[in-house]
Write a protein that holds these residues in place. Structure first.
Motif, short mmCIF file in Angstrom:
data_model
loop_
_atom_site.label_atom_id
_atom_site.label_comp_id
_atom_site.label_asym_id
_atom_site.label_seq_id
_atom_site.Cartn_x
_atom_site.Cartn_y
_atom_site.Cartn_z
N MET A 154 66.40 60.16 11.18
CA MET A 154 64.27 59.65 11.93
C MET A 154 65.11 58.95 12.89
N ALA A 155 64.05 59.37 13.68
CA ALA A 155 63.53 58.15 14.97
C ALA A 155 64.11 56.47 14.86
N LYS A 156 64.36 56.29 15.90
CA LYS A 156 64.93 54.41 15.51
C LYS A 156 63.05 54.19 16.38
N ARG A 157 62.95 53.48 15.42
CA ARG A 157 61.48 52.75 16.35
C ARG A 157 61.82 51.73 17.12
N GLN A 158 60.92 51.75 17.79
CA GLN A 158 61.53 50.97 19.35
C GLN A 158 60.97 49.80 18.75
N LYS A 159 60.83 48.79 19.76
CA LYS A 159 60.21 47.00 19.92
C LYS A 159 59.53 46.71 20.80
N ARG A 160 58.36 46.98 20.27
CA ARG A 160 57.35 46.04 21.41
C ARG A 160 57.26 45.10 22.36
N ARG A 161 57.02 45.24 23.25
CA ARG A 161 57.46 43.66 24.27
C ARG A 161 56.08 43.41 24.16
N ALA A 162 55.82 41.94 23.83
CA ALA A 162 54.53 41.24 24.06
C ALA A 162 54.40 41.01 25.60
N TYR A 163 52.91 41.33 25.60
CA TYR A 163 52.72 41.19 26.98
C TYR A 163 52.09 39.90 27.24
N ASP A 164 52.29 39.77 28.28
CA ASP A 164 52.69 38.78 29.23
C ASP A 164 51.56 38.57 30.72
N SER A 165 50.56 37.91 30.12
CA SER A 165 49.79 38.15 31.05
C SER A 165 49.91 36.22 31.97
N SER A 166 50.59 35.91 32.14
CA SER A 166 50.79 34.25 33.74
C SER A 166 51.03 35.00 34.31
N GLY A 167 51.49 36.10 34.88
CA GLY A 167 51.12 36.37 36.72
C GLY A 167 49.90 36.76 36.38
N ARG A 168 49.30 37.39 35.91
CA ARG A 168 47.50 37.80 36.10
C ARG A 168 46.60 36.89 36.38
N LYS A 169 47.51 35.54 35.08
CA LYS A 169 46.36 34.05 35.22
C LYS A 169 46.45 33.50 36.48
N ALA A 170 47.54 33.68 37.22
CA ALA A 170 47.96 32.67 37.51
C ALA A 170 47.67 33.29 38.83
N ALA A 171 47.58 34.77 39.10
CA ALA A 171 46.83 35.24 40.65
C ALA A 171 45.54 34.99 40.31
N ALA A 172 44.75 34.99 39.26
CA ALA A 172 42.58 35.00 39.17
C ALA A 172 43.14 33.18 39.89
N GLU A 173 43.49 32.45 38.98
CA GLU A 173 43.34 30.85 39.50
C GLU A 173 43.69 30.91 40.84
N ALA A 174 45.00 31.70 41.57
CA ALA A 174 45.31 31.31 43.02
C ALA A 174 43.00 31.98 43.33
N THR A 175 42.73 32.79 43.42
CA THR A 175 41.85 33.56 43.62
C THR A 175 41.14 32.87 43.78
N ARG A 176 40.63 32.36 42.76
CA ARG A 176 39.30 31.10 42.43
C ARG A 176 39.52 29.77 43.76
N HIS A 177 40.68 29.34 43.78
CA HIS A 177 41.02 28.25 44.68
C HIS A 177 40.42 28.36 46.16
#
Length: 164
Positions: free
Chosen positions: A1-24
């Motif tokens: 039986m294959a081990k199930r890998q844990k999914r890493r939670a998506y972190d959108s903080s970098g994308r959000k910061a980039a969008a805020e910098a662009t808007r600014h």
């Protein structure tokens, strides 16, 4: 039986910061271009170039020219890169929490002292452009109504202290 890998939670903080910098960057560039060229003389390609951002990115981030100008006005009022309703602004909360009429007026005067230097130049452009641009005329009337309603609330708040 294959081990199930844990999914890493998506972190959108970098994308959000980039969008805020662009808007600014867009808002800062728009302010410079509008102040230099006026509403009619400013173009979205000029603003994109001044911001160092692709024109399509400007449209995607803030919309068309009237929407960008509205955002610029709202940002000048709020002191942030977005509109902030009056009741959510720190100085309005402080006015409402203050019990003395004189204290309320001192807070209001300080807030106006901070807001007006950034708002007045933008308002001059808005006042000139509003008769020529239906979206800006609507914005001018909306801001005027909001200002009158907020002044009425301040007057009521002052009267409620029993000190005026």
């Amino acid at each position: 039986m294959a081990k199930r890998q844990k999914r890493r939670a998506y972190d959108s903080s970098g994308r959000k910061a980039a969008a805020e910098a662009t808007r600014h960057a867009i808002l800062a560039a728009a302010q410079r271009v509008f102040l230099k060229r006026g509403y009619a003389g400013a173009t979205m390609p000029m603003i994109a170039e001044a911001a160092g951002i692709a024109l399509d990115t400007v449209y995607a981030a803030v919309g068309k020219k009237p929407a960008l100008f509205r955002l610029l006005v709202e940002s000048a009022i709020s002191g942030q890169d977005e509109a902030v309703p009056a009741e959510q602004r720190d100085y309005v909360r402080a006015i409402r929490a203050e019990t003395r009429a004189s204290g309320k007026l001192k807070i209001y005067a300080a807030a106006l002292g901070a807001i007006q230097p950034r708002l007045a130049p933008i308002f001059q452009i808005l006042q000139t452009a509003a008769p020529l641009e239906p979206d800006l005329d609507k914005l001018w009337r909306e801001i005027s109504r909001r200002r009158a309603a907020n002044m009425l609330l301040l007057a009521q708040d002052l009267a409620a202290t029993g000190q005026v």
